[in-house]
Design a protein around this motif. Sequence first.
Motif, PDB file in Angstrom:
ATOM      1  N   ARG A 530      84.384 -18.619 -50.389  1.00 51.50           N
ATOM      2  CA  ARG A 530      85.009 -19.565 -49.946  1.00 51.50           C
ATOM      3  C   ARG A 530      86.429 -19.780 -49.753  1.00 51.50           C
ATOM      4  O   ARG A 530      87.031 -20.152 -48.774  1.00 51.50           O
ATOM      5  CB  ARG A 530      84.323 -20.811 -50.652  1.00 51.50           C
ATOM      6  N   ALA A 531      87.073 -19.423 -50.835  1.00 52.54           N
ATOM      7  CA  ALA A 531      88.549 -19.545 -51.036  1.00 52.54           C
ATOM      8  C   ALA A 531      89.206 -18.396 -50.108  1.00 52.54           C
ATOM      9  O   ALA A 531      90.240 -18.712 -49.447  1.00 52.54           O
ATOM     10  CB  ALA A 531      89.134 -19.391 -52.536  1.00 52.54           C
ATOM     11  N   LYS A 532      88.747 -17.190 -49.882  1.00 55.89           N
ATOM     12  CA  LYS A 532      89.428 -16.269 -49.147  1.00 55.89           C
ATOM     13  C   LYS A 532      89.214 -16.368 -47.629  1.00 55.89           C
ATOM     14  O   LYS A 532      89.861 -16.093 -46.598  1.00 55.89           O
ATOM     15  CB  LYS A 532      88.811 -14.732 -49.472  1.00 55.89           C
ATOM     16  N   VAL A 533      87.960 -16.581 -47.095  1.00 51.84           N
ATOM     17  CA  VAL A 533      87.590 -16.777 -45.743  1.00 51.84           C
ATOM     18  C   VAL A 533      88.259 -17.686 -44.881  1.00 51.84           C
ATOM     19  O   VAL A 533      88.766 -17.326 -43.871  1.00 51.84           O
ATOM     20  CB  VAL A 533      86.054 -16.870 -45.732  1.00 51.84           C
ATOM     21  N   VAL A 534      88.404 -18.840 -45.455  1.00 57.88           N
ATOM     22  CA  VAL A 534      89.083 -19.938 -44.836  1.00 57.88           C
ATOM     23  C   VAL A 534      90.620 -19.517 -44.646  1.00 57.88           C
ATOM     24  O   VAL A 534      91.478 -20.121 -43.989  1.00 57.88           O
ATOM     25  CB  VAL A 534      89.079 -21.045 -45.455  1.00 57.88           C
ATOM     26  N   MET A 535      91.315 -18.505 -45.258  1.00 65.13           N
ATOM     27  CA  MET A 535      92.498 -18.090 -45.106  1.00 65.13           C
ATOM     28  C   MET A 535      92.904 -17.429 -44.092  1.00 65.13           C
ATOM     29  O   MET A 535      94.144 -16.967 -43.647  1.00 65.13           O
ATOM     30  CB  MET A 535      93.227 -17.218 -46.389  1.00 65.13           C
ATOM     31  N   GLY A 536      91.588 -17.082 -42.944  1.00 65.54           N
ATOM     32  CA  GLY A 536      91.776 -16.507 -41.812  1.00 65.54           C
ATOM     33  C   GLY A 536      92.047 -14.765 -41.844  1.00 65.54           C
ATOM     34  O   GLY A 536      92.435 -14.183 -41.048  1.00 65.54           O
ATOM     35  N   MET A 537      91.557 -14.165 -42.951  1.00 71.39           N
ATOM     36  CA  MET A 537      91.757 -13.008 -43.406  1.00 71.39           C
ATOM     37  C   MET A 537      90.483 -12.051 -42.534  1.00 71.39           C
ATOM     38  O   MET A 537      89.639 -13.074 -42.348  1.00 71.39           O
ATOM     39  CB  MET A 537      91.734 -12.472 -44.683  1.00 71.39           C
ATOM     40  N   SER A 538      90.383 -10.959 -42.089  1.00 68.37           N
ATOM     41  CA  SER A 538      89.437  -9.963 -41.740  1.00 68.37           C
ATOM     42  C   SER A 538      88.355  -9.914 -42.774  1.00 68.37           C
ATOM     43  O   SER A 538      88.729  -9.943 -44.080  1.00 68.37           O
ATOM     44  CB  SER A 538      90.012  -8.761 -41.130  1.00 68.37           C
ATOM     45  N   LEU A 539      87.294  -9.799 -42.454  1.00 66.92           N
ATOM     46  CA  LEU A 539      85.884  -9.530 -43.222  1.00 66.92           C
ATOM     47  C   LEU A 539      86.327  -8.477 -44.367  1.00 66.92           C
ATOM     48  O   LEU A 539      85.977  -8.807 -45.424  1.00 66.92           O
ATOM     49  CB  LEU A 539      84.836  -9.646 -42.524  1.00 66.92           C
ATOM     50  N   PHE A 562      76.623  -7.648 -51.533  1.00 67.79           N
ATOM     51  CA  PHE A 562      77.026  -8.888 -50.665  1.00 67.79           C
ATOM     52  C   PHE A 562      77.332  -8.467 -49.171  1.00 67.79           C
ATOM     53  O   PHE A 562      77.535  -7.379 -48.859  1.00 67.79           O
ATOM     54  CB  PHE A 562      78.356  -9.698 -50.910  1.00 67.79           C
ATOM     55  N   GLN A 563      76.609  -9.337 -48.238  1.00 66.88           N
ATOM     56  CA  GLN A 563      76.793  -9.126 -46.949  1.00 66.88           C
ATOM     57  C   GLN A 563      77.077 -10.422 -46.330  1.00 66.88           C
ATOM     58  O   GLN A 563      76.618 -11.448 -46.422  1.00 66.88           O
ATOM     59  CB  GLN A 563      75.376  -8.780 -46.554  1.00 66.88           C
ATOM     60  N   VAL A 564      78.288 -10.300 -45.362  1.00 67.96           N
ATOM     61  CA  VAL A 564      78.804 -11.495 -44.448  1.00 67.96           C
ATOM     62  C   VAL A 564      78.829 -11.207 -43.069  1.00 67.96           C
ATOM     63  O   VAL A 564      79.130 -10.280 -42.842  1.00 67.96           O
ATOM     64  CB  VAL A 564      80.364 -11.734 -45.314  1.00 67.96           C
ATOM     65  N   VAL A 565      78.626 -12.325 -42.410  1.00 62.44           N
ATOM     66  CA  VAL A 565      78.510 -12.216 -41.038  1.00 62.44           C
ATOM     67  C   VAL A 565      79.499 -13.329 -40.378  1.00 62.44           C
ATOM     68  O   VAL A 565      79.337 -14.543 -40.961  1.00 62.44           O
ATOM     69  CB  VAL A 565      77.140 -12.395 -40.156  1.00 62.44           C
ATOM     70  N   VAL A 566      80.374 -13.216 -39.441  1.00 62.68           N
ATOM     71  CA  VAL A 566      80.872 -14.447 -38.834  1.00 62.68           C
ATOM     72  C   VAL A 566      80.439 -14.485 -37.336  1.00 62.68           C
ATOM     73  O   VAL A 566      80.646 -13.274 -36.337  1.00 62.68           O
ATOM     74  CB  VAL A 566      82.487 -14.121 -38.871  1.00 62.68           C
ATOM     75  N   LEU A 567      79.788 -15.436 -36.832  1.00 65.90           N
ATOM     76  CA  LEU A 567      79.103 -15.431 -35.540  1.00 65.90           C
ATOM     77  C   LEU A 567      79.851 -16.479 -34.838  1.00 65.90           C
ATOM     78  O   LEU A 567      80.172 -17.620 -35.162  1.00 65.90           O
ATOM     79  CB  LEU A 567      77.688 -15.856 -35.526  1.00 65.90           C
ATOM     80  N   ASN A 568      80.001 -15.830 -33.642  1.00 66.05           N
ATOM     81  CA  ASN A 568      80.762 -16.934 -32.568  1.00 66.05           C
ATOM     82  C   ASN A 568      79.637 -17.443 -31.806  1.00 66.05           C
ATOM     83  O   ASN A 568      78.891 -16.779 -31.058  1.00 66.05           O
ATOM     84  CB  ASN A 568      81.497 -16.092 -31.611  1.00 66.05           C
ATOM     85  N   THR A 571      79.836 -17.309 -27.756  1.00 65.93           N
ATOM     86  CA  THR A 571      79.526 -16.116 -27.200  1.00 65.93           C
ATOM     87  C   THR A 571      78.586 -15.278 -27.694  1.00 65.93           C
ATOM     88  O   THR A 571      78.051 -14.085 -26.740  1.00 65.93           O
ATOM     89  CB  THR A 571      80.940 -15.161 -26.955  1.00 65.93           C
ATOM     90  N   GLY A 572      78.281 -15.403 -28.845  1.00 61.14           N
ATOM     91  CA  GLY A 572      76.920 -14.635 -29.511  1.00 61.14           C
ATOM     92  C   GLY A 572      77.871 -13.046 -30.195  1.00 61.14           C
ATOM     93  O   GLY A 572      76.868 -12.416 -30.807  1.00 61.14           O
ATOM     94  N   GLN A 573      78.992 -13.120 -30.118  1.00 59.60           N
ATOM     95  CA  GLN A 573      79.903 -11.812 -30.770  1.00 59.60           C
ATOM     96  C   GLN A 573      79.857 -12.139 -32.115  1.00 59.60           C
ATOM     97  O   GLN A 573      80.079 -13.370 -32.718  1.00 59.60           O
ATOM     98  CB  GLN A 573      81.334 -11.941 -30.002  1.00 59.60           C
ATOM     99  N   ALA A 574      79.351 -11.010 -32.860  1.00 57.93           N
ATOM    100  CA  ALA A 574      79.430 -11.472 -34.627  1.00 57.93           C
ATOM    101  C   ALA A 574      80.096 -10.275 -35.061  1.00 57.93           C
ATOM    102  O   ALA A 574      79.994  -8.937 -34.541  1.00 57.93           O
ATOM    103  CB  ALA A 574      77.799 -11.284 -34.775  1.00 57.93           C
ATOM    104  N   GLU A 575      80.788 -10.488 -36.061  1.00 55.53           N
ATOM    105  CA  GLU A 575      81.294  -9.518 -37.198  1.00 55.53           C
ATOM    106  C   GLU A 575      80.570  -9.205 -38.408  1.00 55.53           C
ATOM    107  O   GLU A 575      80.365 -10.407 -38.874  1.00 55.53           O
ATOM    108  CB  GLU A 575      83.005  -9.802 -37.137  1.00 55.53           C
ATOM    109  N   TYR A 612      86.356  -1.258 -47.335  1.00 52.03           N
ATOM    110  CA  TYR A 612      85.023  -1.752 -46.698  1.00 52.03           C
ATOM    111  C   TYR A 612      85.416  -1.833 -45.219  1.00 52.03           C
ATOM    112  O   TYR A 612      86.478  -1.816 -44.794  1.00 52.03           O
ATOM    113  CB  TYR A 612      84.720  -3.174 -47.262  1.00 52.03           C
ATOM    114  N   ILE A 613      84.371  -1.736 -44.263  1.00 53.36           N
ATOM    115  CA  ILE A 613      84.507  -1.776 -43.085  1.00 53.36           C
ATOM    116  C   ILE A 613      83.998  -3.002 -42.239  1.00 53.36           C
ATOM    117  O   ILE A 613      82.752  -3.139 -42.547  1.00 53.36           O
ATOM    118  CB  ILE A 613      83.933  -0.347 -42.159  1.00 53.36           C
ATOM    119  N   SER A 614      84.788  -3.467 -41.280  1.00 50.90           N
ATOM    120  CA  SER A 614      83.882  -4.501 -40.319  1.00 50.90           C
ATOM    121  C   SER A 614      83.549  -3.752 -38.901  1.00 50.90           C
ATOM    122  O   SER A 614      84.203  -2.939 -38.658  1.00 50.90           O
ATOM    123  CB  SER A 614      84.898  -5.697 -40.247  1.00 50.90           C
ATOM    124  N   GLU A 615      82.238  -4.256 -38.726  1.00 54.92           N
ATOM    125  CA  GLU A 615      81.686  -3.944 -37.539  1.00 54.92           C
ATOM    126  C   GLU A 615      81.254  -5.203 -36.540  1.00 54.92           C
ATOM    127  O   GLU A 615      81.117  -6.308 -37.023  1.00 54.92           O
ATOM    128  CB  GLU A 615      80.672  -3.093 -37.641  1.00 54.92           C
TER     129      GLU A 615
END
Length: 838
Positions: A530-539, A562-568, A571-575, A612-615
Amino acid sequence: MKKKNKKSFFRRFFNFRGLAFRTGLLFLIGIVIVFLIAATYILAYTSKIMLDEAEKDASDLTSLNISRIESILNPVEDLTQNLANSLSEPSPKYAEIHNIARNYVRFSPIVFGSCLAFEPYGFNRDAQYYAPYIFEGPKGITEKMLGGKRYNYFDLDWYKEPKRLNKPCWSEPYYDKGGGDTLMCTYSVPVSKMVNGKSAFAGVFTMDISLAAFEKIVSSVRVYKTGFGFLVSRSGKIIATPERRLMNHKMIEFFDTMSEEDSAREVQERKSLVKIEINEDNKSFSKKLKAEFRKAASEGGDPDTLRTLFRKMLRHERGFLQVDNLLKDGRSGWVYYAPVASTGWYMMIAFPSDELFSGLLTFIKKLGSIILFSIIAILIVTIFVVRRFTRPIVKLTNVAYEIGQGDFQAALPPYKGRNEIAQLTQSFAVMQRELVNYIDNLRETTAIKEKIESELAVAHEIQVGMLPKRFPDKQDCDLYAILEPARAVGGDVYDFFFLDHDHLFIGIGDVSGKGVPAALFMAITRTLFRAKVVMGMSLHSVMESINVELCKDNPNVMFVTFQVVVLNIRTGQAEICNAGHNYPVLMRADSKVEKYHCKPGLPLGVMEDATYISEEFTLLNGEKIVMYTDGITEATNITEDFYKEDKLMKILKAASNLPSKETANIVIENVKAFSGLAEQSDDITLLIVQFTNPGTEKKNPMNFHSLTIKNQLTELEKIMAVIDDLSDRWKFSPKTALELNLVLEELVTNIIFYAFDDKDEHPVHIDFSYEEGQLRVEIRDGGKPFNLLEVSNEEEFEKPLEERKIGGLGIHFVRSIMDEVAYERKDDENVVILTKKV
């Protein structure tokens, strides 16, 4: 008063519920069992010895009588064979042979008669029958001519059998009505003559033996008091025995009442002891034997035993067998049997079992009486001895009852000595002290346990309270999650929140281990996210940063997948970024269910310098992403079978048209139904998000297909498979499919080789769409900027091959095949759009 005292003493001494009586009884039972085992063995061994001796004596006696019988039969066989051979010579001397046979009948004590019987018209062309017969009549040696309608010897066994078998043979016992008029057995030898240079059957030469001769031999056999011998034919009929009840009494009565007018053939058929043709090739032989033995069994005897006996006789065996109802008064007995080799008959000796074991039975009766008195004496002595030792135990029993009622200070009976009872008394004293201490400790332990359970309940409420309860109520997003810990607190977690108006963050994790440590470690991980994601860093940067924090001060070496997803949600685009967790499941709009094989990194907390790699992937309207922990796929039933991913995929496919909440509930219910009574071994967590933005419906699943591959040459096969599938679905020609495959192979190969400077895996996105006869392909990659439209193909053709720029000819090939080729750099990606009319 004396009677009451006697009764009370008896009851006290023989207290059937007391330890003394029961101990004595058990001790007695043990002695009896040991004795019975020993006695059984001794009796069995003794019986076997007696049987072996009886069998040996019976064998010797049987062999002796067989020798006596064969000493009688062998000379008859030899003489008959020699005379038959003389008759088969070219010029037989009938008169001389006739005189020899006549003298042998006269002087032999066992030979009753002799006959020379020829084939029809074989001796005299004018006479159908020719069979001169010499026999011992009431007035001495008598001769007569056999043959005629009343005595057709061609149909009799003593003539038919040697003719059919073409060898000498003994007949079954029969009454020769019209011949010798007595019970006899006949030895027949075939006589041959030369016809046109070949040997042909001419007739038989016979010697008849009266059964009375065998009666004398068999009657002399005696075994024990009532044992006897008997001679049996090869078909099972008794030939000679002193026990007249075993003979065929119906046959004897029939002889006494028969009229002279009966024909000879009818007499033969009705009075023959056996009407069975002995022939190894005759398949009906066994059926006839069974019928004979059913008849024998109905007149006395066990059919199974008789059947077994007769089978052994047919195999020419010798042995020892127990038979029921064969002796007088229906008693069972033993039979020793052995074959008479020359005739196929059997010599048997029978004697009753009770006579064989009479001495043994007398010994058993006397021994049993002695043992019975000994058992009673042992029981009384055992009860008396045990009662002396059980008195202190009874007192200790009363004290134990008082202690059981709560009186831990009850006084123990004094007992001096060093034996087991004194030690037991001391043990009771120790038990009293330990019980007091145990009760005190139990009170303290119970209080501590209640406090721990109370704290665990509070911890469970805190952990559940940390999880988001209110799911987003938006038209473009349908989210639902479930967490069921295996214990009061667990190591699974899910989380979701909006980073901004359009981007939804969702995550799911599973800590190694269970209980309070896992729950605390998971709380730290969630807080860091929660602390890291809100800082605008990539996953992937968030993952790497949190991994470093968790690797510090981790003495228990705990880790978390752990597995995280950011869903728009617009548009349906997800990271997505994965740290060693299960692959998510994508529920597509066309009801397909597939795992999304994102790059799995190491779990968090394992290695501090892990990367780690984001897709990226895209959800269309109505499609879902399903994230879960291994508590679902590794759930077990009572037979320790795993739930496995296959069952999860089937359930998800069946619920593809349902909302997220109903889909999640169906999955959890199915897992619980599979586990049944088995205890839940791991935390179960499930999170489902459905993208429901109607603005994306323009990408109709029937006219749109999205493919994401890795920058590896082996991925080119996936492109070919998709094009083949789309050509069937959208009905464009094989030529167009081939051209499209060549174009994409050229462009994607360039991306694989030249778009990225590192050697890591990177995604390449390819979207296919088809509308109104026009095929559109969009290729996106995050590599170095490259505008293929800026390559001048004409200049490249004029240069030598080694000076041409990479990709020049391929790009010319692409532009020549496709109707339109467009390029743009958008969101740090190369975007190539290809259009072709089909």
